[in-house]
Design a protein around this motif. Structure first.
Motif, PDB file in Angstrom:
ATOM      1  N   ASP A 186      -2.594  -2.515  -9.125  1.00 17.18           N
ATOM      2  CA  ASP A 186      -2.572  -1.103  -9.535  1.00 17.18           C
ATOM      3  C   ASP A 186      -2.566  -0.202  -8.299  1.00 17.18           C
ATOM      4  O   ASP A 186      -1.812   0.772  -8.204  1.00 17.18           O
ATOM      5  CB  ASP A 186      -3.799  -0.773 -10.380  1.00 17.18           C
ATOM      6  N   LEU A 187      -3.458  -0.535  -7.361  1.00 15.31           N
ATOM      7  CA  LEU A 187      -3.597   0.295  -6.166  1.00 15.31           C
ATOM      8  C   LEU A 187      -2.381   0.175  -5.258  1.00 15.31           C
ATOM      9  O   LEU A 187      -1.931   1.161  -4.665  1.00 15.31           O
ATOM     10  CB  LEU A 187      -4.877  -0.098  -5.427  1.00 15.31           C
ATOM     11  N   GLN A 188      -1.827  -1.029  -5.166  1.00 14.33           N
ATOM     12  CA  GLN A 188      -0.647  -1.232  -4.346  1.00 14.33           C
ATOM     13  C   GLN A 188       0.536  -0.420  -4.881  1.00 14.33           C
ATOM     14  O   GLN A 188       1.313   0.160  -4.116  1.00 14.33           O
ATOM     15  CB  GLN A 188      -0.275  -2.717  -4.315  1.00 14.33           C
ATOM     16  N   ALA A 189       0.638  -0.348  -6.212  1.00 12.07           N
ATOM     17  CA  ALA A 189       1.704   0.449  -6.827  1.00 12.07           C
ATOM     18  C   ALA A 189       1.552   1.922  -6.467  1.00 12.07           C
ATOM     19  O   ALA A 189       2.541   2.629  -6.208  1.00 12.07           O
ATOM     20  CB  ALA A 189       1.686   0.261  -8.341  1.00 12.07           C
ATOM     21  N   ALA A 190       0.297   2.404  -6.432  1.00  8.90           N
ATOM     22  CA  ALA A 190       0.046   3.794  -6.039  1.00  8.90           C
ATOM     23  C   ALA A 190       0.437   4.012  -4.582  1.00  8.90           C
ATOM     24  O   ALA A 190       1.018   5.047  -4.227  1.00  8.90           O
ATOM     25  CB  ALA A 190      -1.429   4.137  -6.259  1.00  8.90           C
ATOM     26  N   VAL A 191       0.138   3.045  -3.739  1.00  6.01           N
ATOM     27  CA  VAL A 191       0.489   3.140  -2.319  1.00  6.01           C
ATOM     28  C   VAL A 191       2.000   3.256  -2.155  1.00  6.01           C
ATOM     29  O   VAL A 191       2.499   4.095  -1.384  1.00  6.01           O
ATOM     30  CB  VAL A 191      -0.046   1.916  -1.544  1.00  6.01           C
ATOM     31  N   GLU A 192       2.743   2.422  -2.880  1.00  3.69           N
ATOM     32  CA  GLU A 192       4.207   2.438  -2.754  1.00  3.69           C
ATOM     33  C   GLU A 192       4.800   3.754  -3.254  1.00  3.69           C
ATOM     34  O   GLU A 192       5.821   4.220  -2.754  1.00  3.69           O
ATOM     35  CB  GLU A 192       4.812   1.263  -3.541  1.00  3.69           C
ATOM     36  N   THR A 193       4.164   4.368  -4.242  1.00  3.86           N
ATOM     37  CA  THR A 193       4.671   5.624  -4.808  1.00  3.86           C
ATOM     38  C   THR A 193       4.333   6.825  -3.940  1.00  3.86           C
ATOM     39  O   THR A 193       5.154   7.744  -3.790  1.00  3.86           O
ATOM     40  CB  THR A 193       4.099   5.832  -6.222  1.00  3.86           C
ATOM     41  N   TRP A 194       3.128   6.854  -3.374  1.00  2.11           N
ATOM     42  CA  TRP A 194       2.655   8.047  -2.650  1.00  2.11           C
ATOM     43  C   TRP A 194       2.238   7.711  -1.213  1.00  2.11           C
ATOM     44  O   TRP A 194       1.232   8.210  -0.730  1.00  2.11           O
ATOM     45  CB  TRP A 194       1.485   8.673  -3.409  1.00  2.11           C
TER      46      TRP A 194
END
Length: 595
Positions: free
Chosen positions: A38-46
């Motif tokens: 979940d957190l990695q996906a946020a990193v890739e987006t923002w």
């Protein structure tokens, strides 16, 4: 008009509920997707957005991820394998969240140790974690050193700072670690029902217990608040709560980091600097524990307290009297109160802002909520059972224990504690039908006809006096409203020859406090059985790291003026509240006074 107000409340409730459910509906214990995904996906987006700010330094999402990756590679290099535990004994700091986020990337469990602990309680938490490594800094290392002799097994100490003796320099070790994500194959075969964290109970009634937080539970916390708060990438959330606890470390950070927003983390809460910090950092939300808000309203007016950009405050434990004053005085547009326990499966949200309510489960959505109240016997501290041996559900207005049905999906699963015996004690069997199982919250509540839940008291805090149940929480709320009273902590004490426990109030007071005026208001505001028999003046009320009042030591002190420093009053049947002298204490102890 009444119908219009009700429809407005229902609309706000459904909007908040739908926003939350939308974020959590895809979570499943059997999923290979973990909280780090979940957190990695946020990193890739923002990646370039600010993520964490602490003491003037900011990490973007990409930089935060790089720090996390270093910790992952450090643990991997130390041959710390998935399922093994690293203890994190730190105050709030910039690396705190990236440490456990990074360790989760390789399946390592992080035990979040309360940095205010010392001695036996600290050693107990470290021992039950099973960790072989502990991460400390210059502030916590000396405290750990003092507790080392109480440890059941050796622990390697890693210091974020200068190392001495057998300590290892973690900052130096991290310099040679890669900033790139570890290969996903290292956690191949793991599912969301595997453990991510140990978060400890506050220890208000004994030594802390380690709650097992699975990846799916961490996802529920973080995703639910990402939805419930309606946060966006433009929001900055002020987090002055300890990151070792779920409210600040999961709910507060989840609302920010899963939406592209940022979290402004403080080392600790300060009522003096709160509003100036919030204004300076341009914060739009903050996360609270109820007593934090009481400190704010009790503090003298601050220059910045109404010039902020706060649009939402969210948290739990906010009493009704403080709620109304906080919203009006500080001009906070919206307050989102919620209820949840670290180890349990019960969660409630007050999406429509009904003052004093901790959440809502309306009749027309009853089947969507696995939360019930059952009748409860305060003396035996057990639910009441009917002739058929099953529990009896409370009707509107009745006080009972809140329980949550245990199921197999993400929202109803119960993972309990590391201690299996302690976990089993929290399960209630054969509740509404033979073979069912429900989680016991240990909290007494009542629900009104509209489905709003109201917290009454913790089981064990409520006591019997004059044949009536006395809610320490409700009495404390009334006493805190008396002029001159800053804080109130209410509990029951044993008096020789008396049936039940007599009420005692520990008060923090202002110089203007008048015991006679206090007595007059107590008589006006409280029924006779709820009026404190004893009043103890305290310099301060001891709290846990999450601002919960400690009562054990006060209960143990009793009402002996020979053992207690400071003034104690007792309610003389004729004179009202008067100072408790040694002769009066001896007479009371001998059962010579009818209370």
């Amino acid at each position: 008009m009444r119908l219009k107000a009700r429809l407005e409340r229902d609309w706000r409730f459904m909007r908040g509920l739908n926003r939350t459910l939308k974020r959590v509906k895809t979570i499943a214990p059997s999923s290979p997707s973990l909280i780090c995904d979940d957190l990695q996906a946020a990193v890739e987006t923002w990646r370039d957005n600010p993520a964490l700010t602490f003491e003037g330094k900011t990490l973007t999402y990409g930089e935060m991820d790089a720090v996390a990756n270093r910790f992952a590679h450090w643990a991997k290099g130390m041959n710390i394998r998935r399922g093994q535990v690293v203890a994190l004994f730190l105050p709030n700091r910039l690396e705190y969240f990236p440490i456990w986020y990074g360790l989760s990337k390789i399946g390592v469990v992080t035990a979040l140790i309360n940095n205010q602990l010392a001695g036996l309680p600290l050693a107990h938490c470290l021992n039950i974690s099973g960790a072989a490594h502990v991460i400390v800094d210059g502030e916590t290392s000396p405290v750990f050193e003092q507790a080392k002799t109480l440890l059941e097994r050796p622990m390697q100490q890693w210091v974020l700072g200068q190392a001495h003796g057998d300590q290892r320099d973690l900052a130096q070790a991290l310099k040679s670690c890669s900033q790139l994500p570890p290969d996903r194959s290292v956690r191949e075969g793991m599912t969301a029902k595997d453990t991510a964290l140990y978060i400890y109970t506050s220890g208000t009634t004994g030594l802390p217990k380690a709650a097992r937080i699975t990846h799916v539970r961490a996802q529920l916390y973080m995703r639910a608040f990402a939805g419930a708060t309606g946060a966006t990438a433009k929001d900055r959330i002020y987090v002055a709560l300890p990151l070792y606890h779920a409210t600040g470390g999961l709910c507060g950070l989840g609302a920010a980091l899963l939406n592209g927003g940022s979290a402004v983390v403080k080392k600790k809460f300060s009522a003096s600097h709160f509003w100036s910090d919030v204004v300076a950092e341009g914060c739009t939300m903050f996360v609270y524990i109820g007593e934090l808000c009481r400190y704010l309203v009790n503090h003298p007016e601050a220059e910045d307290e109404r010039s902020h950009k706060i649009r939402l405050a969210f948290g739990n434990g906010l009493r009704g009297d403080v709620w109304a004053e906080m919203k009006a005085r500080f001009r906070i547009p919206e307050i989102l109160e919620f209820y949840g326990s670290t180890e349990g499966n019960v969660s409630l949200f007050n999406f429509d802002g009904k003052v004093g309510a901790i959440g809502r489960a309306p009749k027309w959505l009853r089947n969507k909520f696995s939360v019930r109240l059952v009748q409860f016997n305060v003396e035996t501290e057990e639910p009441v059972r009917g002739l058929n041996g099953l529990c009896i559900e409370c009707g509107p207005g009745q006080v009972g224990e809140c329980i949550g049905q245990i199921g197999g999906d993400a929202r109803t699963a119960y993972t309990g504690y590391v201690d299996k015996a302690a976990s089993e004690k929290k399960i209630l069997h054969d509740v509404f039908e033979r073979g069912d199982a429900w989680f016991r919250t240990g909290d007494l509540m009542r629900m009104d006809a509209d489905g709003y839940f109201y917290f009454v008291d913790r089981i064990g805090d409520t006591f019997r006096w004059k044949g009536e149940n006395v809610s320490t929480n409700e009495v404390a709320e009334r006493l805190a409203a008396v002029p001159g009273v800053t804080e109130a902590n209410v509990y029951g004490v044993t008096v020789e020859g008396a049936d039940g426990r007599a009420g005692m109030a520990g008060l923090v007071v202002e110089p203007s406090f008048d015991i006679k005026q206090f007595g007059e208001q107590v008589v006006r505001d409280l029924p006779p059985y709820a009026q404190p028999v004893f009043v103890r003046i305290l310099p301060a009320i001891e709290t846990t790291g999450t601002f919960k009042h400690r009562k054990m030591d006060l209960v143990a002190d009793g009402f002996d003026p020979g053992k207690i420093k400071g003034v104690i009053f007792w309610r003389d049947p004729v004179k009202g509240y008067v100072k408790l002298t040694k002769p009066a204490f001896e007479k009371l102890s001998a059962g010579g006074v009818k209370l």
